[in-house]
Design an enzyme around this catalytic site. Structure first.
Site, short mmCIF file in Angstrom:
data_model
loop_
_atom_site.label_atom_id
_atom_site.label_comp_id
_atom_site.label_asym_id
_atom_site.label_seq_id
_atom_site.Cartn_x
_atom_site.Cartn_y
_atom_site.Cartn_z
N SER A 17 0.89 -1.21 0.20
CA SER A 17 -0.12 0.11 -0.19
C SER A 17 0.86 1.30 -0.06
O SER A 17 1.38 1.71 1.01
CB SER A 17 -1.00 0.13 1.36
N HIS A 42 -0.14 -1.10 -4.61
CA HIS A 42 -1.45 -0.65 -4.50
C HIS A 42 -1.69 0.86 -4.13
O HIS A 42 -0.81 1.32 -3.31
CB HIS A 42 -2.00 -1.50 -3.50
N ASP A 44 -3.80 4.01 -3.08
CA ASP A 44 -5.07 4.20 -2.64
C ASP A 44 -5.49 5.89 -3.19
O ASP A 44 -4.84 6.79 -2.59
CB ASP A 44 -5.13 4.24 -1.14
N MET A 46 -8.09 8.81 -2.89
CA MET A 46 -8.92 9.27 -1.88
C MET A 46 -9.44 10.86 -2.16
O MET A 46 -8.53 11.44 -2.38
CB MET A 46 -8.70 9.26 -0.45
N HIS A 75 -7.14 1.99 -6.41
CA HIS A 75 -8.21 1.55 -5.26
C HIS A 75 -8.90 3.10 -5.49
O HIS A 75 -8.35 3.86 -4.49
CB HIS A 75 -7.78 1.07 -4.22
N MET A 77 -11.50 5.43 -3.81
CA MET A 77 -12.30 5.86 -2.91
C MET A 77 -12.54 7.29 -3.22
O MET A 77 -12.18 8.02 -2.43
CB MET A 77 -11.60 5.47 -1.40
N MET A 151 -12.79 -4.99 1.50
CA MET A 151 -12.23 -4.14 2.61
C MET A 151 -12.40 -4.65 3.87
O MET A 151 -13.65 -5.05 4.14
CB MET A 151 -12.94 -2.75 2.60
N ASP A 189 -7.79 -5.89 1.94
CA ASP A 189 -7.14 -4.59 2.02
C ASP A 189 -7.58 -4.08 3.33
O ASP A 189 -8.86 -3.64 3.65
CB ASP A 189 -8.00 -3.53 0.89
#
Ligand code: DX5
Ligand code: ZN
Length: 235
Positions: A17, A42, A44, A46, A75, A77, A151, A189
């Site tokens: 991550s 990975h 993230d 956001m 990913h 979000m 998740m 995750d």
């Protein structure tokens, strides 16, 4: 209770991550991880709307895709996957190792259309299952996915504790994959810790998002954590 095949009989992947890496020396940290044999990056993404946090962006993903041959595991979000999904899919299409673009299906009125748009734009589409959601609810989307991300913590922050019922969600995703003859990978995750990894693999996770409780364990040097990670996935 369903038990997946042992890790050494499967190719369980390690996806660090990146939001948990040393952001002030990111290139060095990722170079080390690549040398230590991680499989995906990975990322993230956001937007401070869907989740109360703001992390990595498009330029970073583009630069990572240009420098590293590992697939970008993006990913999303975000509140507006119809805007950002195809854009990140374009980044995946231009990346050396290609990439996955995973959306939370509750964030759009028509997730099947969003997933098709991601694939049309050159990304490998996926759906993320929130801890409060049920993968059966999205069973009609599964055939459109190359990845189902479960998740195991509430989305938005690193350093949280596993929500134990989400292991059943991994099992459900594996069951539905078998029942429907599909071949998406199942990623877990959140709080992928030394203690939780065996149960996550046993439940059927094929890809582990490694964050602060494993690969970026502050009590271990990166090479020690990576060696422990490879052992945990049976390599
Ligand atoms: C949370 C992120 C996770 C997180 C994992 O929304 O999706 O990738 O960074 O970090 P740990 O392992 O600390 O839960
Ligand atoms: Zn994530």
């Amino acid at each position: 209770m369903e038990h997946a095949k042992p890790a050494e009989d499967r190719n369980v992947l390690i996806a660090p991550s990146v939001m948990c890496a040393d952001l002030l020396d990111l290139g060095r940290d990722i170079d080390a991880l690549v040398d230590l044999g991680v499989d995906w990056l990975h990322l993230d993404i956001m937007d401070a709307h869907y989740v109360p946090n703001l992390t990595l962006g498009t330029d970073l993903c583009r630069q990572l895709g240009g420098r590293y041959a590992l697939p970008l595991d993006m990913h999303l979000m975000v509140d507006d996957p119809d805007q950002w999904g195809p854009l990140f899919a374009g980044i995946a299409a231009g990346a050396t190792g290609g990439g996955y673009v995973t959306i939370h299906p509750e964030t759009t009125w028509h997730p099947a259309r969003t997933l098709a748009a991601i694939r049309d734009a050159g990304g490998r589409p996926g759906i993320a299952i929130d801890p409060a959601a049920d993968v059966d609810r999205f069973r009609h989307l599964l055939a459109l996915c190359d990845l189902v991300l479960v998740m195991s913590v509430n989305p938005g922050y690193a350093g949280q504790r596993l929500l134990p019922w989400t292991l059943d969600t991994v099992r459900d995703a594996a069951r539905l994959r078998g029942d429907r003859g599909l071949d998406y990978r199942i990623e877990i995750d959140g709080n992928v810790s030394w203690q939780n990894i065996p149960a996550m693999i046993d439940a059927g996770a094929d890809v582990l998002v490694a964050g602060t409780s494993s690969l970026f364990d502050p009590t271990l040097a990166r090479d020690q954590a990576a060696a422990k990670m490879r052992l945990a996935v049976g390599r």
